[in-house]
Design a protein around this motif. Sequence first.
Motif, PDB file in Angstrom:
ATOM      1  N   ALA A  17      -6.594   4.259   5.414  1.00  0.00           N
ATOM      2  CA  ALA A  17      -6.505   4.332   4.329  1.00  0.00           C
ATOM      3  C   ALA A  17      -6.753   5.731   3.782  1.00  0.00           C
ATOM      4  N   ALA A  18      -7.681   6.344   4.367  1.00  0.00           N
ATOM      5  CA  ALA A  18      -8.257   7.639   4.202  1.00  0.00           C
ATOM      6  C   ALA A  18      -7.226   8.637   4.517  1.00  0.00           C
ATOM      7  N   PHE A  19      -6.205   8.429   5.606  1.00  0.00           N
ATOM      8  CA  PHE A  19      -5.309   9.107   6.211  1.00  0.00           C
ATOM      9  C   PHE A  19      -4.348   9.444   5.123  1.00  0.00           C
ATOM     10  N   TYR A  20      -3.895   8.225   4.561  1.00  0.00           N
ATOM     11  CA  TYR A  20      -2.720   8.336   3.644  1.00  0.00           C
ATOM     12  C   TYR A  20      -2.909   8.738   2.273  1.00  0.00           C
ATOM     13  N   ARG A  21      -4.219   8.602   1.992  1.00  0.00           N
ATOM     14  CA  ARG A  21      -4.847   8.859   0.693  1.00  0.00           C
ATOM     15  C   ARG A  21      -5.074  10.596   0.765  1.00  0.00           C
ATOM     16  N   ASP A  22      -5.883  10.955   1.510  1.00  0.00           N
ATOM     17  CA  ASP A  22      -6.397  12.258   1.549  1.00  0.00           C
ATOM     18  C   ASP A  22      -5.562  13.205   2.211  1.00  0.00           C
ATOM     19  N   VAL A  28      -3.392   4.991  -2.903  1.00  0.00           N
ATOM     20  CA  VAL A  28      -3.871   3.955  -2.055  1.00  0.00           C
ATOM     21  C   VAL A  28      -4.625   3.008  -2.681  1.00  0.00           C
ATOM     22  N   ASP A  29      -4.518   1.624  -2.664  1.00  0.00           N
ATOM     23  CA  ASP A  29      -5.236   0.820  -3.281  1.00  0.00           C
ATOM     24  C   ASP A  29      -6.109  -0.147  -2.231  1.00  0.00           C
ATOM     25  N   GLU A  30      -7.365  -0.070  -1.899  1.00  0.00           N
ATOM     26  CA  GLU A  30      -8.381  -0.448  -0.875  1.00  0.00           C
ATOM     27  C   GLU A  30      -8.993  -1.961  -1.594  1.00  0.00           C
ATOM     28  N   HIS A  31      -8.614  -2.885  -0.785  1.00  0.00           N
ATOM     29  CA  HIS A  31      -9.317  -3.957  -1.058  1.00  0.00           C
ATOM     30  C   HIS A  31     -10.055  -4.880   0.200  1.00  0.00           C
ATOM     31  N   ALA A  32     -10.814  -5.740   0.072  1.00  0.00           N
ATOM     32  CA  ALA A  32     -11.285  -6.452   0.981  1.00  0.00           C
ATOM     33  C   ALA A  32     -10.430  -7.007   2.234  1.00  0.00           C
ATOM     34  N   GLY A  33     -10.238  -6.310   3.409  1.00  0.00           N
ATOM     35  CA  GLY A  33      -9.316  -6.734   4.317  1.00  0.00           C
ATOM     36  C   GLY A  33      -7.954  -6.100   4.416  1.00  0.00           C
ATOM     37  N   HIS A  34      -7.689  -5.357   3.275  1.00  0.00           N
ATOM     38  CA  HIS A  34      -6.178  -4.661   3.365  1.00  0.00           C
ATOM     39  C   HIS A  34      -6.126  -3.563   2.551  1.00  0.00           C
ATOM     40  N   ALA A  35      -5.148  -2.848   2.695  1.00  0.00           N
ATOM     41  CA  ALA A  35      -5.213  -1.596   1.942  1.00  0.00           C
ATOM     42  C   ALA A  35      -3.425  -1.313   1.536  1.00  0.00           C
ATOM     43  N   TYR A  41       9.191   3.807  -4.134  1.00  0.00           N
ATOM     44  CA  TYR A  41       9.355   2.714  -4.412  1.00  0.00           C
ATOM     45  C   TYR A  41       8.935   1.552  -3.462  1.00  0.00           C
ATOM     46  N   SER A  42       8.567   2.184  -2.360  1.00  0.00           N
ATOM     47  CA  SER A  42       8.056   1.370  -1.179  1.00  0.00           C
ATOM     48  C   SER A  42       6.614   0.891  -0.967  1.00  0.00           C
ATOM     49  N   ARG A  43       6.145   0.177  -0.379  1.00  0.00           N
ATOM     50  CA  ARG A  43       4.757  -0.044  -0.116  1.00  0.00           C
ATOM     51  C   ARG A  43       4.360  -0.361   1.402  1.00  0.00           C
ATOM     52  N   LEU A  44       3.526   0.457   1.568  1.00  0.00           N
ATOM     53  CA  LEU A  44       2.925   0.021   3.219  1.00  0.00           C
ATOM     54  C   LEU A  44       1.639  -0.808   3.078  1.00  0.00           C
ATOM     55  N   ILE A  45       1.751  -2.015   3.401  1.00  0.00           N
ATOM     56  CA  ILE A  45       0.574  -2.818   3.541  1.00  0.00           C
ATOM     57  C   ILE A  45      -0.245  -2.775   4.799  1.00  0.00           C
ATOM     58  N   MET A  46      -1.541  -2.476   4.799  1.00  0.00           N
ATOM     59  CA  MET A  46      -2.155  -2.282   6.281  1.00  0.00           C
ATOM     60  C   MET A  46      -3.258  -3.416   6.128  1.00  0.00           C
TER      61      MET A  46
END
Length: 220
Positions: A17-22, A28-35, A41-46
């Motif tokens: 998450a830090a790589f894509y954000r910083d 980047v929206d971080e949540h418990a267990g995923h980001a 218009y696309s989203r990458l879910i990790m």
Amino acid sequence: MKILSARITVQDLAAAAAFYRDVLQFPVDEHAGHAAVTIGYSRLIMEKGEAFSGVHHLAFGIAPTKFGRIRDWLSKRATLISVGDSDVVGGPDGWHSRSLYFIGPEGIILEYIAHDEYSGLPFVGLQPFSIAEVGFAVDNVKATIDALAADFGLPAFPPQTEAFAPAGDTDGLLILVDRNRLWFPTLDRHAARAPLMIGIDAPVRARTSSLSEWTTLVSL
């Protein structure tokens, strides 16, 4: 075809998450267990997951009119992979594209790609406008291309070989490769054998089409 989302697993969710954000400066929206990473218009879910063999490949579409400025910006933030004596890599015959390749979190092969056909789109800033490509490792490339055409109406895109065959169009391409193929432009990185799911805006809408035991395609 538009690629609306791609869902992958990573071992170190916070670092990814830090790589894509910083580094790449995506929202980047971080949540418990995923980001969730917003890329146009696309989203990458990790999601946090176990280790797997090989690496994923994603390409992000960028404006051809801003390619030089984006290259300058990106080269200050990531080590671009050179082919021959240049880090600007031309696409296959007929693609009319230029690409910048670099390594992302946990070895993922990332690419910024500009097709000449993108020139009519409304570009904003220097950021990519979508996930333009997702790479899949499959057992039978030709059979998978045929299944994508039958189930989702996705046309084959050149070149078509036994080990490498895209499906879709310049807005969104699924890159199907043989399980044993190395990801270009590296010499040592195999395609991932790992969970991978995408959401697409396809000509034909179907429930699901299993690409292999490792990869599932879902049309939204």
